[in-house]
Every structure is written in C-alpha cells, then in structure tokens.
Design an enzyme around this catalytic site. Structure first.
Site, mmCIF file in Angstrom:
data_model
loop_
_atom_site.group_PDB
_atom_site.id
_atom_site.type_symbol
_atom_site.label_atom_id
_atom_site.label_comp_id
_atom_site.label_asym_id
_atom_site.label_seq_id
_atom_site.Cartn_x
_atom_site.Cartn_y
_atom_site.Cartn_z
ATOM 1 N N THR A 255 -7.173 3.843 -1.165
ATOM 2 C CA THR A 255 -6.983 2.446 -1.236
ATOM 3 C C THR A 255 -7.742 1.762 -1.574
ATOM 4 O OG1 THR A 255 -5.502 2.914 0.911
ATOM 5 C CG2 THR A 255 -6.185 0.989 0.460
ATOM 6 N N ASP B 58 -1.247 0.660 -4.992
ATOM 7 C CA ASP B 58 -2.855 1.428 -5.015
ATOM 8 C C ASP B 58 -2.571 2.717 -5.480
ATOM 9 O OD1 ASP B 58 -1.677 1.665 -2.246
ATOM 10 O OD2 ASP B 58 -3.791 1.381 -1.642
ATOM 11 N N HIS B 59 -1.556 3.392 -4.673
ATOM 12 C CA HIS B 59 -1.140 5.236 -5.142
ATOM 13 C C HIS B 59 0.027 5.528 -4.508
ATOM 14 C CE1 HIS B 59 -1.963 5.221 -0.816
ATOM 15 N NE2 HIS B 59 -3.373 4.474 -1.188
ATOM 16 N N ASP C 152 0.768 -1.084 0.083
ATOM 17 C CA ASP C 152 0.019 0.042 0.135
ATOM 18 C C ASP C 152 0.888 1.074 -0.113
ATOM 19 O OD1 ASP C 152 -1.920 2.027 0.651
ATOM 20 O OD2 ASP C 152 -2.986 0.570 1.462
ATOM 21 N N HIS D 16 -2.312 11.169 0.353
ATOM 22 C CA HIS D 16 -2.819 10.613 -1.095
ATOM 23 C C HIS D 16 -4.486 11.014 -0.961
ATOM 24 C CE1 HIS D 16 -4.462 6.946 0.330
ATOM 25 N NE2 HIS D 16 -3.448 7.069 1.319
ATOM 26 N N HIS E 253 1.996 8.439 5.674
ATOM 27 C CA HIS E 253 1.256 9.127 6.376
ATOM 28 C C HIS E 253 1.685 9.726 7.659
ATOM 29 C CE1 HIS E 253 -2.473 8.617 4.105
ATOM 30 N NE2 HIS E 253 -2.454 7.325 4.035
ATOM 31 N N ASN F 116 -12.783 5.028 0.793
ATOM 32 C CA ASN F 116 -12.441 4.152 1.873
ATOM 33 C C ASN F 116 -13.671 3.836 2.817
ATOM 34 O OD1 ASN F 116 -9.956 3.619 0.840
ATOM 35 N ND2 ASN F 116 -8.971 4.886 2.191
ATOM 36 N N ASP G 47 2.442 2.578 3.111
ATOM 37 C CA ASP G 47 1.306 3.740 3.520
ATOM 38 C C ASP G 47 1.353 4.433 4.917
ATOM 39 O OD1 ASP G 47 -1.028 4.963 2.190
ATOM 40 O OD2 ASP G 47 -1.649 4.154 3.988
HETATM 41 ZN ZN LIG Z 1 -3.424 2.885 0.003
#
Ligand SMILES: [Zn+2]
Length: 458
Positions: free
Chosen positions: A75, A246-247, A39, A353, A203, A96, A199
């Site tokens: 996500t 995913d990103h 992720d 994101h 963050h 999400n 991820d």
């Molecule tokens: Zn994600």
C-alpha cells in the site's frame, strides 16, 4: 569546483530558476484535480459485480484495461509511486512498515503513516511540488499526506485515527462532502482522497468472496455519490477526476501441503539472522549476522520451489525495487497464493498482495473523467509510474525528476488539454524525465551552452 565552474553553475541556476519557481499556468484557466484511491481494487473487480457508476465513468471518460502497480505491491510504496512518479527503489518508501536494522525497531502500517523520516527521504511528492508553484493542495487519508517534506506540509490534511473503521459508507460520503468544500470554499487545486476498501475485505474474506463483491458495490455507489456531488458543487466543468488504486489481491492457498515456512527449512537458523522482516504476505527481508550472508543464502536459495531468494545485487532489475539503501542484503518473495511464514505461522488472511507485479491478480484500475479527458476511450495497460506526469500536466505544473513519461498518458487528453497553451506546455524527452518546459527555447539553449562550458572548465 574551480571558480569559472562556480560562476557558470550560478548562471545555470539563474537560468533554471524561473522554470521552477514561477507558476506556469494561468490561475483562471486551471482545472482542479481529484485523485481517488480505493485500496486493493483489483483490475477485474467490476466484472463479476454490477457497477453502473464505474461503467458510466468509462463511457464518459477514460478507462485503462488495467494498470500495473510498482513492485513491491504494498500500500504505502505503491501510493507513493503514484504521487512521485518514481519506482520504489527511487523513492525509498520500500515497505508499509518502518524498520531500522540497527535498533531492530519495526512499526506497523498505521504508525508508519506518521513517521516523518520514512516518507521525507529525498523525494518531493506532487502536493509539495504543486504548492511551490502556487497551488493549494489537500490529502484526505492518502498515505504519505500526513507528514512534511523538506519542511513543507500539505495545505490541508486529514489523518485517520488508530482504530479507524475503513468501511463505513456514511463516513465515506461525509469525507467526500468535506473534499468538495475544500475545492469550493478553501480553493484547493489538488486533493488526494483515500479509501481503505476493498482491501480490508479482500484480505479478510478473500478476493473471490461474496463479501468482497458487496464491498465493490459499496465502492461503486460511492463513485456515483462522488460524481453527483461534483455536479451539485458546480465543479463538473473544472474538475478532473482520476479513480485508481495501489494493487490487486489474490487468494491465499492456506491449506496447501507445501506452505512456505522458514522455521521448517533444514539448516536454516534464526541464530544466523541479525534482522528480519517476515510474516508480511509474500515478501521478506533478511540481514544475516556478520559473515553469515553466504551460508544463509546457500541454505535458502533452493529451499522451497515457491520461494525466490536473492542477494540484493542480483534481485531482478525489472522490479526496480532492490537498489535502495533500506533494502537488506537478502530479500525474497513467494509465488502467487503463498505467503512467507517466519518463526511461527501467524498469517491468517484469505487474500494477500505484495506478489510479482507482472501477475494479473496484482493489476489494478485506472479511470478518469473531466474537462481534460477524452470520452469513451479505453487505453492499453500501463505502469503506475506514469500517472504522476499526467497529473502534473493536468495541473499545469513542472514535474520533479521521475521515472514516468508524459507521452504514455497524453493520448487520454482532449486536444486542447493535450496541446496546452505554450505557458503550460511541458516537453518530455523521449528517454527520461520531464523537466524542461518546451515553451522556453531560450532556457534550453542556455542550458546547453552552460553545460558545454561547464564540461570544458570542469
Ligand atoms: Zn493497499
């Protein structure tokens, strides 16, 4: 429908049935497929950290310069695009969070992973499609893998607990061991395996932090462990491996003098709002109270140079996002580095994101190795909607209707895999979805005849 049309429809269904129901690949020659998602792995996270295992994977397989995720770059929506081949407005997992604008219920990410109706809303993901065509599949923590679709569950599924620690490297290895057993002992053909990093670290500390770099090293060690385990399990010659995400991730400009704060916009009042989904990074949705849409839109549309507010019908079509009943009449996103604060400022992440998927910080990775992939090939960037068609080809299954094109990633496959035997060959019409196996010309002819007849009697 009049009677001749009904009869023709039945004939049409009969013609279509073999293509949908019958496995199109010999079990003995079928390769297995493991899709791994780390992720929030930004496309260039391997450029400021030593990643010998990811580098080896690129040398021995295929690497995309980067992959463009779907918008909204969140996500669950992006993971569901990977396993359906659909843009988000076409698969309906638009956020999400589960939300209901009538009951006002909003559920957080982890709870939403288990909300059946949020996921099972018309699209059939690859696990179920593969199972309907005779394969066995598994999902290990992969978003969307916890629920049933049209009554059908993934053969084997693992879901994470509520307070799951996503960064435990020892657990990552144990999870990989389990997945190897799923392939070797349970006879699974397809497994999707999810890791919640980098991820979470991105963050918390920001994508440029030392903590993120260390987490990327952990990811790379895990890739090395995974590939060792594939070899030790005797799967090297029969398992294709795709590693993607995913990103990306971008630094939040927390100390900017021009924060996007809706509670400070003059003439804007939450009293005019029936339902809001805000304080979730750079994205927001609003349902104004009856008769208030124009007023709220006029107040917000030029309220802040970093904020882009649209009526649903005018949201840029290139995002392939707003054309779904779950999307509210007003929606908005902010510029890179800015999040949208609602009633009070409650967002404290250093990385986020959710931004425009055209921005480089949102781009992500795609790597693949295995018996079907070419070696040492770097391909130009592509959109994540195309991965699904590739996976269906690798598994020798007929895809559902989707937004991807097989032709995009077909050049990553070796000759024998790309020009598969007639029984596995799937034709992709240049402008649409792959539905018709090319090895069945009689079926195509039959369909055309039936379509012409139907057009005449309807
Ligand atoms: Zn994600």
């Amino acid at each position: 429908m009049r009677r001749p049309a009904v009869l023709l429809a039945i004939a049409l269904a009969a013609l279509l049935a073999p293509a949908v129901a019958a496995p199109v690949h010999q079990l003995s020659s079928r390769n297995k497929l493991l899709l791994v998602s780390f992720d929030g792995f930004r496309w260039n996270y391997d450029q400021d950290v030593d990643t010998p295992n990811l580098d080896a994977m690129a040398l021995e397989g295929v690497k995309a310069r980067y992959m463009t995720p779907a918008f909204i770059t969140l996500t669950s929506p992006c993971h569901f695009t990977l396993v359906t081949g659909k843009y988000i407005e076409n698969h309906g997992v638009v956020h999400n969070m589960f939300y209901n604008t009538s009951s006002k219920l909003k559920l957080p990410y982890h709870t939403t992973l288990g909300v059946q109706g949020w996921w099972d809303n018309g699209s059939v993901p690859i696990w179920v499609t593969a199972q309907r065509q005779g394969l066995k599949t598994g999902s290990f923590f992969y978003p969307g893998g916890n629920v049933t679709y049209q009554g059908e569950a993934v053969t084997l599924s693992r879901k994470e607990g509520f307070l799951h620690n996503y960064k435990d490297e020892a657990e990552w290895r144990a999870n990989i061991d389990t997945v190897m057993e799923w392939f070797t002992q349970e006879g699974l053909d397809l497994v999707t395996l999810y890791f919640g990093e980098p991820d979470s670290t991105g963050h918390r500390y920001g994508p440029e932090s030392q903590e993120r770099k260390e987490m990327v090293m952990q990811v790379d060690r895990t890739v090395g462990y995974l590939r060792d385990r594939i070899r030790l399990s005797g799967l090297e010659s029969s398992l294709n491996l795709i590693i993607t995400s995913d990103h990306g991730m971008s630094t939040v400009n927390k100390n900017a003098s021009d924060l996007v704060e809706l509670h400070k916009v003059s003439n804007f009042s939450f009293k005019d709002i029936e339902f809001e989904l805000l304080d979730y990074g750079p994205n927001g949705m609003l349902l104004p109270k009856e008769g208030m849409l124009e007023k709220v839109y006029e107040v917000l549309k030029d309220a802040h140079p970093r904020l882009h507010v649209y009526k649903k019908e005018n949201f840029p079509k290139s995002f392939h996002y707003a054309n779904h009943s779950r999307v509210t009449p007003l929606l908005m996103y902010s510029d890179l580095g800015y999040v949208i604060h609602g009633r009070v400022n409650v967002q404290f992440n250093n990385g986020e994101h959710g931004f425009d998927n055209k921005l480089m910080d949102m781009k992500t990775i795609f790597r693949a190795t295995g018996p079907s992939f070419k070696r040492g090939l770097e391909v130009e960037p592509f959109e994540s909607v195309h991965v699904y068609e590739l996976m269906c080809r690798l598994l020798g299954i007929v895809p559902e209707a989707n937004d991807g094109l097989l032709s995009t990633l077909l050049p990553t496959l070796r000759e024998e895999a790309g020009d598969a035997a007639p029984s596995t060959s799937l034709a992709t019409p240049p402008s649409g979805s792959a539905l018709l196996p090319s090895g069945r010309p009689h079926l195509v002819t039959g369909l055309l005849v039936a379509a012409i007849l139907l057009a005449k009697v309807a």
